[in-house]
Design a protein around this motif. Structure first.
Motif, mmCIF file in Angstrom:
data_model
loop_
_atom_site.group_PDB
_atom_site.id
_atom_site.type_symbol
_atom_site.label_atom_id
_atom_site.label_comp_id
_atom_site.label_asym_id
_atom_site.label_seq_id
_atom_site.Cartn_x
_atom_site.Cartn_y
_atom_site.Cartn_z
ATOM 1 N N LEU A 153 -11.189 5.798 8.160
ATOM 2 C CA LEU A 153 -10.524 6.974 7.597
ATOM 3 C C LEU A 153 -9.153 7.175 8.227
ATOM 4 N N LYS A 154 -9.086 7.028 9.537
ATOM 5 C CA LYS A 154 -7.802 7.173 10.236
ATOM 6 C C LYS A 154 -6.804 6.125 9.762
ATOM 7 N N GLY A 155 -7.294 4.910 9.558
ATOM 8 C CA GLY A 155 -6.414 3.853 9.086
ATOM 9 C C GLY A 155 -5.873 4.123 7.694
ATOM 10 N N PHE A 156 -6.761 4.531 6.782
ATOM 11 C CA PHE A 156 -6.361 4.765 5.391
ATOM 12 C C PHE A 156 -5.420 5.958 5.262
ATOM 13 N N PHE A 157 -5.822 7.107 5.829
ATOM 14 C CA PHE A 157 -4.983 8.304 5.681
ATOM 15 C C PHE A 157 -3.711 8.230 6.531
ATOM 16 N N GLY A 158 -3.775 7.493 7.646
ATOM 17 C CA GLY A 158 -2.559 7.268 8.428
ATOM 18 C C GLY A 158 -1.554 6.462 7.632
ATOM 19 N N TRP A 159 -2.065 5.471 6.876
ATOM 20 C CA TRP A 159 -1.193 4.662 6.015
ATOM 21 C C TRP A 159 -0.619 5.516 4.890
ATOM 22 N N LEU A 160 -1.439 6.379 4.273
ATOM 23 C CA LEU A 160 -0.959 7.259 3.202
ATOM 24 C C LEU A 160 0.192 8.137 3.686
ATOM 25 N N GLN A 161 0.061 8.639 4.922
ATOM 26 C CA GLN A 161 1.114 9.485 5.482
ATOM 27 C C GLN A 161 2.372 8.663 5.787
ATOM 28 N N ALA A 162 2.180 7.476 6.364
ATOM 29 C CA ALA A 162 3.322 6.625 6.699
ATOM 30 C C ALA A 162 4.095 6.206 5.455
ATOM 31 N N ASN A 170 -1.778 14.322 7.581
ATOM 32 C CA ASN A 170 -2.898 13.397 7.711
ATOM 33 C C ASN A 170 -4.165 14.159 8.083
ATOM 34 N N PRO A 171 -5.134 14.300 7.153
ATOM 35 C CA PRO A 171 -6.342 15.081 7.445
ATOM 36 C C PRO A 171 -7.292 14.378 8.422
ATOM 37 N N ALA A 172 -7.097 13.070 8.626
ATOM 38 C CA ALA A 172 -7.986 12.328 9.531
ATOM 39 C C ALA A 172 -7.504 12.377 10.978
ATOM 40 N N PHE A 173 -6.323 12.920 11.196
ATOM 41 C CA PHE A 173 -5.734 12.924 12.541
ATOM 42 C C PHE A 173 -6.615 13.654 13.554
ATOM 43 N N LYS A 174 -7.240 14.762 13.131
ATOM 44 C CA LYS A 174 -8.029 15.588 14.051
ATOM 45 C C LYS A 174 -9.469 15.099 14.233
ATOM 46 N N LEU A 175 -9.857 14.080 13.491
ATOM 47 C CA LEU A 175 -11.219 13.556 13.636
ATOM 48 C C LEU A 175 -11.377 12.900 15.002
ATOM 49 N N LYS A 176 -12.467 13.216 15.679
ATOM 50 C CA LYS A 176 -12.718 12.694 17.022
ATOM 51 C C LYS A 176 -13.870 11.689 16.991
ATOM 52 N N GLN A 177 -13.696 10.621 17.761
ATOM 53 C CA GLN A 177 -14.762 9.628 17.878
ATOM 54 C C GLN A 177 -15.931 10.214 18.678
ATOM 55 N N THR A 178 -17.144 9.856 18.275
ATOM 56 C CA THR A 178 -18.340 10.287 18.999
ATOM 57 C C THR A 178 -18.494 9.453 20.264
ATOM 58 N N LYS A 230 -4.851 4.354 -4.834
ATOM 59 C CA LYS A 230 -4.211 4.220 -3.512
ATOM 60 C C LYS A 230 -4.978 3.228 -2.639
ATOM 61 N N ALA A 231 -6.295 3.210 -2.787
ATOM 62 C CA ALA A 231 -7.118 2.281 -2.009
ATOM 63 C C ALA A 231 -6.792 0.840 -2.376
ATOM 64 N N ALA A 232 -6.536 0.598 -3.655
ATOM 65 C CA ALA A 232 -6.205 -0.758 -4.108
ATOM 66 C C ALA A 232 -4.885 -1.225 -3.485
ATOM 67 N N ILE A 233 -3.911 -0.322 -3.419
ATOM 68 C CA ILE A 233 -2.615 -0.658 -2.823
ATOM 69 C C ILE A 233 -2.779 -0.886 -1.319
ATOM 70 N N TYR A 234 -3.575 -0.028 -0.695
ATOM 71 C CA TYR A 234 -3.824 -0.133 0.747
ATOM 72 C C TYR A 234 -4.462 -1.481 1.080
ATOM 73 N N GLN A 235 -5.458 -1.882 0.296
ATOM 74 C CA GLN A 235 -6.131 -3.153 0.546
ATOM 75 C C GLN A 235 -5.197 -4.338 0.308
ATOM 76 N N ALA A 236 -4.301 -4.194 -0.671
ATOM 77 C CA ALA A 236 -3.321 -5.257 -0.925
ATOM 78 C C ALA A 236 -2.388 -5.417 0.276
ATOM 79 N N CYS A 237 -1.986 -4.278 0.860
ATOM 80 C CA CYS A 237 -1.127 -4.315 2.052
ATOM 81 C C CYS A 237 -1.854 -4.964 3.222
ATOM 82 N N LYS A 238 -3.125 -4.605 3.385
ATOM 83 C CA LYS A 238 -3.911 -5.163 4.490
ATOM 84 C C LYS A 238 -4.119 -6.669 4.306
ATOM 85 N N LYS A 239 -4.242 -7.094 3.065
ATOM 86 C CA LYS A 239 -4.398 -8.517 2.799
ATOM 87 C C LYS A 239 -3.140 -9.282 3.186
#
Length: 335
Positions: free
Chosen positions: A128-137, A144-152, A61-70
């Motif tokens: 993480l938010k970018g990757f898992f947000g893309w997986l959900q979309a 999306n398990p990264a949705f609840k992560l909060k920035q420090t 999935k990471a390979a596909i994600y990076q291809a999309c970002k490219k």
């Protein structure tokens, strides 16, 4: 289009690009090829032949994600950062993306964040938010398990520009024409070191003292250089050995196009000669010029254009009005 159809489409574009390397720099043609493949696959439903239980599908999935970002036009440096980070994610987990929970990601951040600054951990959270947000979309995962992560929260520190006397010490410590040209360009253009590294002679307008540079995401903009920079650039071009389409070249061997790390080492040598106590690095020249322009009366939007920032808020991090200028602005506006 189903997820598998989209996956095959992206993989085919990748395979074609490997067979025809010239497409690497032709994003518009890559998009046209992908569009043609999508249209061809529209009336088909692709199914996978793989029936084995997959322990982890992060790498795939990471390979596909990076291809999309490219295809979205991200810089190679950003893509490399994604690749390295997602490799760490793949090594940490041995289960499919769909089974990773928010707590799992918190444990991963705790592992990755050991002895790291808060800003670095926040960068991990953003990826993480970018990757898992893309997986959900893309409907690879439902939640999306990264949705609840909060920035420090990071205390805002006002980064200071060079002290004027130290800047002059650095200038006087330059010996060769190449050193002088590099120093004056950094001081007057507020360019990133990677932008100076890629300057081609054809992009320099000597009459207008301007250069066409390519910033993050291959965004093009025009920057301006001082008369002093012009004289040292011309002096460097007359004195250098070897021919090249690039401004800065190596002094050894075949005189190839010099790399960013080599330019950074030149600045480090100048710093050692100058005996300057404060930290010296290339990016600090951007901050110094941005602050200088703001204090000289240039509007924040103008400074933003010079630096190549997308929003004024980013520029505010680089440039701070001096207390004297703040006092003058207040007295001008308030009776």
């Amino acid at each position: 289009m189903s997820n598998l159809n989209e996956e095959v489409s992206i993989k085919l574009v990748g395979k074609i690009t490997l067979l025809m390397p010239f497409l690497e720099q032709k994003l518009d043609i890559q998009l046209e090829v992908k569009k043609a493949i999508d249209e061809t696959l529209y009336n088909y439903e692709i199914q996978s032949k793989c029936t084995d239980l997959v322990a982890s599908d992060i790498e795939e999935k990471a390979a596909i994600y990076q291809a999309c970002k490219k295809l979205e036009g991200l810089s190679q440096r950003t893509l490399d950062n994604y690749r390295l980070f997602l490799n760490k994610l793949d090594q940490f987990f041995t289960k499919p993306c769909s089974t990773i929970s928010t707590m799992d990601l918190r444990m991963f951040l705790a592992f990755m964040g050991k002895e790291k600054q808060a800003t670095t951990v926040n960068g991990y959270i953003t990826m993480l938010k970018g990757f898992f947000g893309w997986l959900q979309a893309e409907e690879y995962i439902i939640k999306n398990p990264a949705f609840k992560l909060k920035q420090t929260k990071v205390p805002r520190v006002i980064l200071q520009p060079y002290q004027p006397e130290n800047l002059e010490r650095l200038r006087e410590a330059c010996i060769t024409e190449r050193e002088k040209a590099l120093f004056e360009l950094l001081d007057s253009t507020a360019c990133r070191i990677s932008e100076l590294d890629n300057i081609k002679l054809k992009d320099i307008n000597w009459q207008e003292r301007s250069i066409k540079v390519f910033g993050k995401g291959s965004k093009e903009r025009i920057v301006f250089f001082s008369t002093r920079a012009k004289l040292h650039m011309q002096g460097y071009l007359k004195s250098r050995e070897g021919e090249s389409e690039y401004l800065f070249i190596s002094e050894r061997g075949s005189h190839n196009h010099i790399k960013v790390r080599a330019l950074q080492l030149i600045i480090a040598k100048i710093k050692d000669r100058a005996g300057v106590g404060e930290r010296v690095h290339c990016h600090k020249f951007r901050r110094t010029q941005a602050t200088r322009l703001l204090n000289s009366g240039m509007r924040i939007e103008g400074v933003q254009g010079i630096l190549g920032h997308t929003t004024p808020s980013t520029t505010q991090i680089y440039a701070q009005l001096s207390q004297e200028n703040l006092k003058n602005e207040y007295r001008r506006l308030v009776v």
